[in-house]
Motif scaffolding. Sequence first.
Motif, PDB file in Angstrom:
ATOM      1  N   LEU A  66       0.841  -1.300  -0.042  1.00 18.74           N
ATOM      2  CA  LEU A  66       0.014   0.004  -0.077  1.00 18.74           C
ATOM      3  C   LEU A  66       0.853   1.267   0.126  1.00 18.74           C
ATOM      4  O   LEU A  66       0.682   2.381  -0.879  1.00 18.74           O
ATOM      5  N   GLY A  67       1.819   1.168   1.057  1.00 16.95           N
ATOM      6  CA  GLY A  67       2.869   2.501   1.131  1.00 16.95           C
ATOM      7  C   GLY A  67       3.290   2.921  -0.443  1.00 16.95           C
ATOM      8  O   GLY A  67       3.372   3.953  -0.698  1.00 16.95           O
ATOM      9  N   ARG A  68       3.901   1.729  -1.054  1.00 15.22           N
ATOM     10  CA  ARG A  68       4.650   2.223  -2.107  1.00 15.22           C
ATOM     11  C   ARG A  68       3.620   2.311  -3.384  1.00 15.22           C
ATOM     12  O   ARG A  68       4.003   3.331  -4.379  1.00 15.22           O
ATOM     13  N   VAL A  69       2.459   1.920  -3.288  1.00 16.11           N
ATOM     14  CA  VAL A  69       1.552   2.148  -4.461  1.00 16.11           C
ATOM     15  C   VAL A  69       0.954   3.676  -4.217  1.00 16.11           C
ATOM     16  O   VAL A  69       0.569   4.338  -5.279  1.00 16.11           O
ATOM     17  N   THR A  70       0.828   4.294  -3.247  1.00 21.56           N
ATOM     18  CA  THR A  70       0.548   5.503  -3.168  1.00 21.56           C
ATOM     19  C   THR A  70       1.369   6.537  -3.907  1.00 21.56           C
ATOM     20  O   THR A  70       1.096   7.405  -4.420  1.00 21.56           O
ATOM     21  N   GLU A  71       2.823   5.922  -3.903  1.00 24.08           N
ATOM     22  CA  GLU A  71       3.667   6.721  -4.809  1.00 24.08           C
ATOM     23  C   GLU A  71       3.385   6.758  -6.266  1.00 24.08           C
ATOM     24  O   GLU A  71       3.407   7.538  -6.996  1.00 24.08           O
ATOM     25  N   ALA A  72       2.819   5.437  -6.639  1.00 23.71           N
ATOM     26  CA  ALA A  72       2.379   5.328  -7.990  1.00 23.71           C
ATOM     27  C   ALA A  72       1.024   6.150  -8.271  1.00 23.71           C
ATOM     28  O   ALA A  72       0.908   6.708  -9.347  1.00 23.71           O
ATOM     29  N   VAL A  73       0.360   6.116  -7.305  1.00 23.75           N
ATOM     30  CA  VAL A  73      -1.028   7.256  -7.534  1.00 23.75           C
ATOM     31  C   VAL A  73      -0.639   8.453  -7.824  1.00 23.75           C
ATOM     32  O   VAL A  73      -1.209   9.129  -8.632  1.00 23.75           O
ATOM     33  N   ARG A  74       0.557   9.088  -7.003  1.00 23.07           N
ATOM     34  CA  ARG A  74       1.043  10.157  -7.216  1.00 23.07           C
ATOM     35  C   ARG A  74       1.608  10.462  -8.575  1.00 23.07           C
ATOM     36  O   ARG A  74       1.339  11.604  -9.363  1.00 23.07           O
ATOM     37  N   GLU A  75       1.996   9.302  -9.266  1.00 20.15           N
ATOM     38  CA  GLU A  75       2.899   9.601 -10.512  1.00 20.15           C
ATOM     39  C   GLU A  75       1.733   9.483 -11.611  1.00 20.15           C
ATOM     40  O   GLU A  75       1.901  10.104 -12.669  1.00 20.15           O
ATOM     41  N   ASN A  76       0.702   8.682 -11.452  1.00 19.20           N
ATOM     42  CA  ASN A  76      -0.245   8.214 -12.774  1.00 19.20           C
ATOM     43  C   ASN A  76      -1.264   7.626 -12.156  1.00 19.20           C
ATOM     44  O   ASN A  76      -1.452   6.227 -12.045  1.00 19.20           O
ATOM     45  N   GLU A  77      -2.469   8.212 -11.759  1.00 17.59           N
ATOM     46  CA  GLU A  77      -3.769   7.461 -11.293  1.00 17.59           C
ATOM     47  C   GLU A  77      -4.298   6.966 -12.287  1.00 17.59           C
ATOM     48  O   GLU A  77      -4.824   5.665 -11.744  1.00 17.59           O
ATOM     49  N   ILE A  78      -4.259   7.243 -13.560  1.00 19.59           N
ATOM     50  CA  ILE A  78      -4.903   6.415 -14.759  1.00 19.59           C
ATOM     51  C   ILE A  78      -4.342   4.989 -14.788  1.00 19.59           C
ATOM     52  O   ILE A  78      -5.061   4.026 -14.749  1.00 19.59           O
ATOM     53  N   ARG A  79      -2.974   5.020 -14.773  1.00 26.88           N
ATOM     54  CA  ARG A  79      -2.396   3.531 -14.817  1.00 26.88           C
ATOM     55  C   ARG A  79      -2.798   2.860 -13.790  1.00 26.88           C
ATOM     56  O   ARG A  79      -3.139   1.674 -13.707  1.00 26.88           O
TER      57      ARG A  79
END
Lengths: 346, 258
Positions: A187-200
């Motif tokens: 979860l913690g790391r995926v929030t970084e991915a959310v910051r980067e690109n929500e569509i993906r």
Amino acid sequence: MSILKNFSSPTPPALLAAAAVLAAGAWVLPAWLTFLLTLAFAKALVVLGVVIQMRAGLVSFGQALFYCVGGYGAGLGAQYLGLTDAFALLAVGTVAAVAVALVCGFLLTRYREIFYAMLTLALSMILYGVLVKSSALGSTDGFNVAPPSFLGWVPGGVEKKRAIYLLTVLIALGVALAFHRFLESGLGRVTEAVRENEIRVEYLGLSPRWLLFANYVAAAGVSALGGGLTALATGHIDPDMAFWTTSGEFVFIAILGGTGHVVAPFIGAIVFSVIRTFAIQEAPNLWQMTLGIILLALVLFLPKGLWSLVQRRRREIAATSGQPATEASQSPKGISSPISEKGVRA
Amino acid sequence: MSTILETRGLTRTFGAVVAAKDLNVQIAQGEIVGVIGSNGAGKTTFINMVTGYLPPSSGDILFDGNSVIGRQPRAITRMGMARSFQVAQLFPKLTVMENALVSLVAAEGPRPSFFRPLDTPERRERADAIFAEFGVSRYRDALVSTVPQGARKLVDIAMALVSQPRMLLLDEPTSGVSIEEKFALMDTVMAVVRQHGVTVLFVEHDMEIVARYVTRIMAFYSGEIIADGPPREVLSDARVQELVIGHHLDINALGEAA
Ligand SMILES: Nc1ncnc2c1ncn2[C@@H]1O[C@H](COP(=O)(O)OP(=O)(O)OP(=O)(O)O)[C@@H](O)[C@H]1O
Ligand SMILES: [Mg+2]
């Protein structure tokens, strides 16, 4: 390398060692210093809540909401529920904050960027307004929180402050260990991915909103612990805990410490508290200016906060010894500063 | 062969623009469908509706017999339909490895753990296998934003495939990739999807590429499908040559699907 990375992180043992030293300090350090550290660690917990939102690309300008709920929860638990145990009082504040976050999160996770920041600010100011108007809760004066007991033990005299200091160190340790884990978790790391690109993220089958929601609730919980500890340590709570300048301070510390590691907020909070103590002592009227200059210098010279100094040092050591750098020193998985990444671009 | 994707009377308008007009499409499992059409023909709109990004104005979309209307893209992804985008959608400030780790975690379920690490030896191993399959191993520790366009496209498609979808929709997989790289990229992708038996629909402007890889072509023009069938047939269609390709095409000069 990858195995090493997962199983021999130097952080947990380092945290344990630091906590042991700090705990021993309870009998060595002057009282003013342990008090300063108590409040600094409590603040750091709130800042940790700010930091995990920054990792997700969101700046909370209203984290004082949960700081205040945590504080009032502890205070009201003592006042109206007849609780005296420190752990129970902290739990009341934390549960209350999580409940508030579960409601507010529904609204907030629809928004991003400045709208998110402003909404968090608005929610905290609503609480401030309500508390100021509540004469039963002491209006602007707030009310005092009686010294707690600790699992049945009621310390007296100097023991009181020492006990709260030790409790704070213990909780800070537990939180730091848990959040060290959380920052590396799925979860913690995926929030970084959310910051980067929500569509993906969405097209990977995940709900960005749910991820941000879960992150927000975690942030609320840890921030409330900081508020509760502050209430117990100072023996007092008032609406200023929710005031926007308080939130600003938390953001300031988040930037000062950096967001690259779980200890960064702790370093930031200690440095902040020390600077403030001395700045107010030496030049009380220049305190705000001092703060402004530090912030300016940070943005210009150290956009990733004090923690980036540690990272740099680690990299140097790694480079000279020919060893591969470990953990946060190694890669961009640590979080980029919201200032350098977002502010300049925006 | 059973139908995996079906649209019924699928229509979408943007104000006065009809981007999709009464589309009735049936795609069978295992087909490799090429979608051609000039700019603005409605190719992306079709993919966007099918993957839940854009609600249709009317009509129905059935994936595996189940309507996907009203479902979120993430839910449709979990039904087994994955997609890539015209512009690669990745996490630019994370490394290629981290991008893959995130997709691996996502493939395991909709609720990533608060506690179990993202980065585990098992996931790394799987990611490495995927990188090897797609020939992007040498970029594994590079930030996505520093990786060349062709590799970025491959990573994008690799991430879409991590969830082991049954159908893959690719919106111009070779756009922005140099001519020399295009075939290599498509060879890589097609080898992987064939191996996994994934049904593919991809949008492509380059007729040589379309002819080489597909078993069927759908030609879009102004929101309508003006031809649909085997590549040879569609590419030699007079209307397609006039409206889509824009010039006479010597189909014998093109290579054909194996
Ligand atoms: N969000 C939108 N709002 C308004 N009009 C849109 C929108 N999306 C697409 N359109 C219009 O719908 C039509 C079809 O667009 P679409 O993007 O599907 O074309 P395309 O075939 O993918 O073209 P290209 O080859 O340029 O990618 C175009 O006229 C376009 O302007
Ligand atoms: Mg398009």
